[in-house]
Design a protein around this motif. Structure first.
Motif, PDB file in Angstrom:
ATOM      1  N   SER A  27       0.426  -1.190  -0.142  1.00 48.27           N
ATOM      2  CA  SER A  27      -0.373   0.200  -0.099  1.00 48.27           C
ATOM      3  C   SER A  27       0.943   1.260  -0.068  1.00 48.27           C
ATOM      4  O   SER A  27       0.660   2.350  -0.972  1.00 48.27           O
ATOM      5  N   ARG A  28       1.958   1.468   0.182  1.00 51.79           N
ATOM      6  CA  ARG A  28       3.240   2.193   0.571  1.00 51.79           C
ATOM      7  C   ARG A  28       3.699   2.501  -0.528  1.00 51.79           C
ATOM      8  O   ARG A  28       3.958   3.447  -1.305  1.00 51.79           O
ATOM      9  N   ARG A  29       4.315   1.610  -0.614  1.00 49.05           N
ATOM     10  CA  ARG A  29       4.180   1.998  -2.983  1.00 49.05           C
ATOM     11  C   ARG A  29       3.246   2.201  -4.246  1.00 49.05           C
ATOM     12  O   ARG A  29       3.847   3.367  -4.368  1.00 49.05           O
ATOM     13  N   VAL A  30       2.287   1.550  -3.808  1.00 43.81           N
ATOM     14  CA  VAL A  30       1.085   1.707  -4.654  1.00 43.81           C
ATOM     15  C   VAL A  30       0.927   3.740  -4.304  1.00 43.81           C
ATOM     16  O   VAL A  30       0.658   4.380  -5.095  1.00 43.81           O
ATOM     17  N   LEU A  31       0.809   4.144  -2.930  1.00 39.75           N
ATOM     18  CA  LEU A  31       0.380   5.084  -2.665  1.00 39.75           C
ATOM     19  C   LEU A  31       1.963   6.295  -3.196  1.00 39.75           C
ATOM     20  O   LEU A  31       1.278   7.170  -4.227  1.00 39.75           O
ATOM     21  N   GLN A  32       3.080   5.497  -2.968  1.00 41.90           N
ATOM     22  CA  GLN A  32       4.217   6.409  -3.277  1.00 41.90           C
ATOM     23  C   GLN A  32       3.499   6.937  -5.070  1.00 41.90           C
ATOM     24  O   GLN A  32       4.642   8.045  -5.541  1.00 41.90           O
ATOM     25  N   GLU A  33       3.579   5.081  -5.772  1.00 41.40           N
ATOM     26  CA  GLU A  33       3.747   5.738  -7.528  1.00 41.40           C
ATOM     27  C   GLU A  33       2.350   6.178  -7.477  1.00 41.40           C
ATOM     28  O   GLU A  33       3.079   7.545  -8.896  1.00 41.40           O
ATOM     29  N   VAL A  34       1.011   6.792  -7.023  1.00 37.60           N
ATOM     30  CA  VAL A  34       0.377   7.405  -7.642  1.00 37.60           C
ATOM     31  C   VAL A  34       0.373   8.904  -7.866  1.00 37.60           C
ATOM     32  O   VAL A  34       0.088   9.553  -8.211  1.00 37.60           O
ATOM     33  N   GLU A  35       1.466   9.362  -6.145  1.00 39.24           N
ATOM     34  CA  GLU A  35       2.283  10.550  -6.534  1.00 39.24           C
ATOM     35  C   GLU A  35       2.658  10.824  -7.424  1.00 39.24           C
ATOM     36  O   GLU A  35       2.596  12.260  -8.318  1.00 39.24           O
ATOM     37  N   THR A  36       3.452  10.280  -8.235  1.00 34.40           N
ATOM     38  CA  THR A  36       4.561  10.169  -9.637  1.00 34.40           C
ATOM     39  C   THR A  36       3.221  10.848 -10.889  1.00 34.40           C
ATOM     40  O   THR A  36       4.164  10.762 -11.881  1.00 34.40           O
ATOM     41  N   LEU A  37       2.370  10.352 -10.770  1.00 38.42           N
ATOM     42  CA  LEU A  37       1.874  10.229 -11.766  1.00 38.42           C
ATOM     43  C   LEU A  37       1.238  11.770 -12.396  1.00 38.42           C
ATOM     44  O   LEU A  37       1.290  12.893 -11.516  1.00 38.42           O
TER      45      LEU A  37
ATOM     46  N   ALA B 297      -1.232  15.133 -12.908  1.00 41.11           N
ATOM     47  CA  ALA B 297      -2.253  14.897 -12.498  1.00 41.11           C
ATOM     48  C   ALA B 297      -3.716  14.485 -13.147  1.00 41.11           C
ATOM     49  O   ALA B 297      -4.598  14.579 -12.245  1.00 41.11           O
ATOM     50  N   PRO B 298      -3.842  14.323 -14.466  1.00 37.29           N
ATOM     51  CA  PRO B 298      -4.920  14.317 -14.668  1.00 37.29           C
ATOM     52  C   PRO B 298      -5.550  12.765 -13.855  1.00 37.29           C
ATOM     53  O   PRO B 298      -6.819  12.349 -13.757  1.00 37.29           O
ATOM     54  N   ARG B 299      -4.606  11.786 -14.835  1.00 30.50           N
ATOM     55  CA  ARG B 299      -4.196   9.997 -13.877  1.00 30.50           C
ATOM     56  C   ARG B 299      -3.997  10.469 -12.069  1.00 30.50           C
ATOM     57  O   ARG B 299      -5.225   9.836 -11.695  1.00 30.50           O
ATOM     58  N   ARG B 300      -3.770  11.188 -11.355  1.00 27.86           N
ATOM     59  CA  ARG B 300      -4.278  11.327 -10.183  1.00 27.86           C
ATOM     60  C   ARG B 300      -5.566  11.886  -9.494  1.00 27.86           C
ATOM     61  O   ARG B 300      -5.553  11.342  -8.654  1.00 27.86           O
ATOM     62  N   ARG B 301      -5.981  12.703 -10.684  1.00 27.25           N
ATOM     63  CA  ARG B 301      -7.488  13.497  -9.557  1.00 27.25           C
ATOM     64  C   ARG B 301      -7.655  12.095 -10.003  1.00 27.25           C
ATOM     65  O   ARG B 301      -8.685  12.518  -9.124  1.00 27.25           O
ATOM     66  N   GLY B 302      -8.199  10.852 -10.630  1.00 27.88           N
ATOM     67  CA  GLY B 302      -9.284  10.187 -10.111  1.00 27.88           C
ATOM     68  C   GLY B 302      -9.498   9.554  -9.285  1.00 27.88           C
ATOM     69  O   GLY B 302     -10.356   8.328  -9.352  1.00 27.88           O
ATOM     70  N   VAL B 303      -7.987   8.809  -8.305  1.00 27.50           N
ATOM     71  CA  VAL B 303      -7.906   8.278  -7.442  1.00 27.50           C
ATOM     72  C   VAL B 303      -7.483   8.868  -5.901  1.00 27.50           C
ATOM     73  O   VAL B 303      -7.549   8.184  -5.248  1.00 27.50           O
TER      74      VAL B 303
END
Length: 483
Positions: free
Chosen positions: A256-266, A268-274
């Motif tokens: 879960s920590r790895r997924v959150l860190q990877e999502v932060e690097t996406l 903005a449009p892709r990150r906003r959806g999650v």
């Protein structure tokens, strides 16, 4: 009474007639005649309650709550269910202790319920709409409705406020029995499910989310089987299985920590959806870490009194409460205080965020009685849990003449003679009605277990159950006078 209720339909407020209204439009002549035909099928208490719910303050309180659902609720969106219909359907739900699905089905199929809910030939709101309406009518509005109904009971001389009895009970949260392995299993399942949703929404991650739930389930079953073995051997086997379960849980937390860190690097449009899923994942991960700490403390260190123990991931407000019941030593929910006046009317209720001692509740209960009914009760009755010398003296200082609270720990002969006096025994005899009232509201109105979510949901559930019970008692008391 029914005819006057039907004829009181009025059109909505002019300033926001497009969205929210108080009542349905004026019924047709045929609908009025049909309502008269089914009037004989009403239960006696329903006729009295039908008249009480005509009170404008009750309808206005729901109307105002509906207008606060969103900033533009009064001006934009689809037309909402009329406030009068929402109020009556919500009360009917808790009077009968139905689910929202059952409420929709019963009202659609029953002409008496259609008339009582002021729906007539209009469309009955579906279950999902009723859920949203119930959430809009929050705990503050429910408190307003209860206070107004108590005032109506006083206006009709059902209560005078001369007597008061008070007791506490536990309303349990809607959770399964909490065990360390069960909580770890819940946490692993929710974390995995949330990570899978995030992976799907962003269109894939660099490293695929691994589903470890099969291994987790096997370990939970193994722990259950190890509990059958007693003695040192069984304890060692249980600890071994718990170590493997905790290892799997830590691996899921690392994912879960790895997924959150990877999502932060996406982007903005892709990150906003999650974003919402990310916040949910972070919250649940913090809760699971708490469960890991308390599991290690209990299983490997033998520490059972862990501070801020979490007993549910889905209802984190739940407390462990012991009321001294042999059949149920531990209850999982919230402490609720109920105080009554004459004729079984509950004049005040309170859902405590953290359980207080019963000794600290007596004087605030007397103050609440005076605030709501405008007078200090002449009689106050409670069980031994409320007793203290300070409470007895404080109640008398407030103006209470008779304080009937037993002291189970006294060795004073004078105190024993006092508790054998007729007025004291009479007060205790009346106090036992608290136990019956609690039993009735748990059985008839579902207060044994809260079906709404969160602490706010608990306060709504308790408040609406108390209102439903008060309305039935008002109806049964006043119905013979109207016959």
């Amino acid at each position: 009474m029914l005819e006057s209720g039907v004829s009181s339909y009025s059109i909505e407020h002019e300033e926001d007639s497009r969205v929210i209204k108080l009542r349905h439009q004026q019924p047709t002549v045929w609908e009025s005649l049909f309502a008269e035909e089914v009037a004989e099928l009403w239960e006696p208490w329903m006729r009295v309650v039908d008249d009480l719910l005509e009170d404008e303050e009750l309808v206005d309180a729901v109307y105002e709550a509906q207008g606060k659902r969103h900033p533009q609720s009064r001006l934009r969106g689809r037309q909402q269910t009329p406030a009068e219909v929402a109020l009556r359907m919500l009360i009917l739900k808790h009077v009968r202790n139905w689910s929202y699905e059952t409420l929709e089905r019963e009202v659609r199929a029953n002409v008496v319920y259609r008339s009582f809910c002021r729906i007539g030939m209009e469309k009955v709101p579906d279950a999902k709409t009723l859920v949203r309406l119930g959430q809009a009518i929050g705990p503050e509005t429910v408190r307003e409705l209860h206070d107004r109904i108590v005032a109506l009971a006083q206006e009709r001389r059902v209560i005078q406020g001369r007597k008061m009895r008070v007791d506490t009970t536990v309303v349990e949260s809607n959770i399964h029995y909490p065990t360390d392995s069960g909580l770890l299993n819940d946490g692993a399942r929710v974390l995995t499910r949330t990570m899978k949703k995030m992976e799907q929404k962003v269109g894939g991650l660099k490293r695929k989310v691994r589903n470890r739930m099969r291994s987790v389930t096997k370990k939970v079953i193994a722990i259950g089987l190890a509990l059958r073995h007693k003695g040192t051997e069984g304890e060692l086997k249980r600890q071994r299985e718990y170590r493997q379960l905790l290892r799997l849980t830590r691996q899921i937390l690392n994912d879960s920590r790895r997924v959150l860190q990877e999502v932060e690097t996406l982007p903005a449009p892709r990150r906003r959806g999650v974003r919402g899923l990310g916040e949910q994942l972070e919250t649940v991960a913090d809760q699971v870490r708490r469960v890991v700490r308390q599991t290690k403390a209990r299983v490997f260190a033998g520490l059972t009194q862990f501070p801020d123990k979490l007993v549910s991931l889905f209802e984190p407000h739940t407390e462990i409460i012991r009321k001294g019941k042999s059949g149920k030593p531990n209850e999982f929910g919230k402490l609720v205080e109920l105080q009554e006046a004459e004729n079984q009317i509950i004049t005040h209720y309170e859902v405590y965020e953290e359980r207080p001692s019963d000794q600290h509740l007596l004087l605030p209960a007397v103050e609440a009685h005076r605030r709501k009914l405008g007078r200090v009760p002449r009689w106050v009755a409670a069980d031994a849990g409320f007793y203290s010398r300070a409470n007895e003296e404080g109640a008398k200082a407030l103006g209470v003449r008779y304080v009937s609270i037993p002291n189970r720990n006294t060795r004073s002969e004078e105190r024993r003679r006092r508790e054998k006096q007729r007025w004291f025994k009479k007060g205790q005899k009346w106090r036992t009605g608290c136990e019956g009232r609690i039993s009735v509201i748990k059985r008839r109105h579902g207060l044994a277990r809260c079906r709404y979510h969160g602490l706010h949901g608990m306060r709504r559930w308790v408040g609406l159950g108390v209102i439903a019970d008060n309305l039935i008692n008002l109806g049964r008391y006043l119905a013979p006078q109207l016959a």
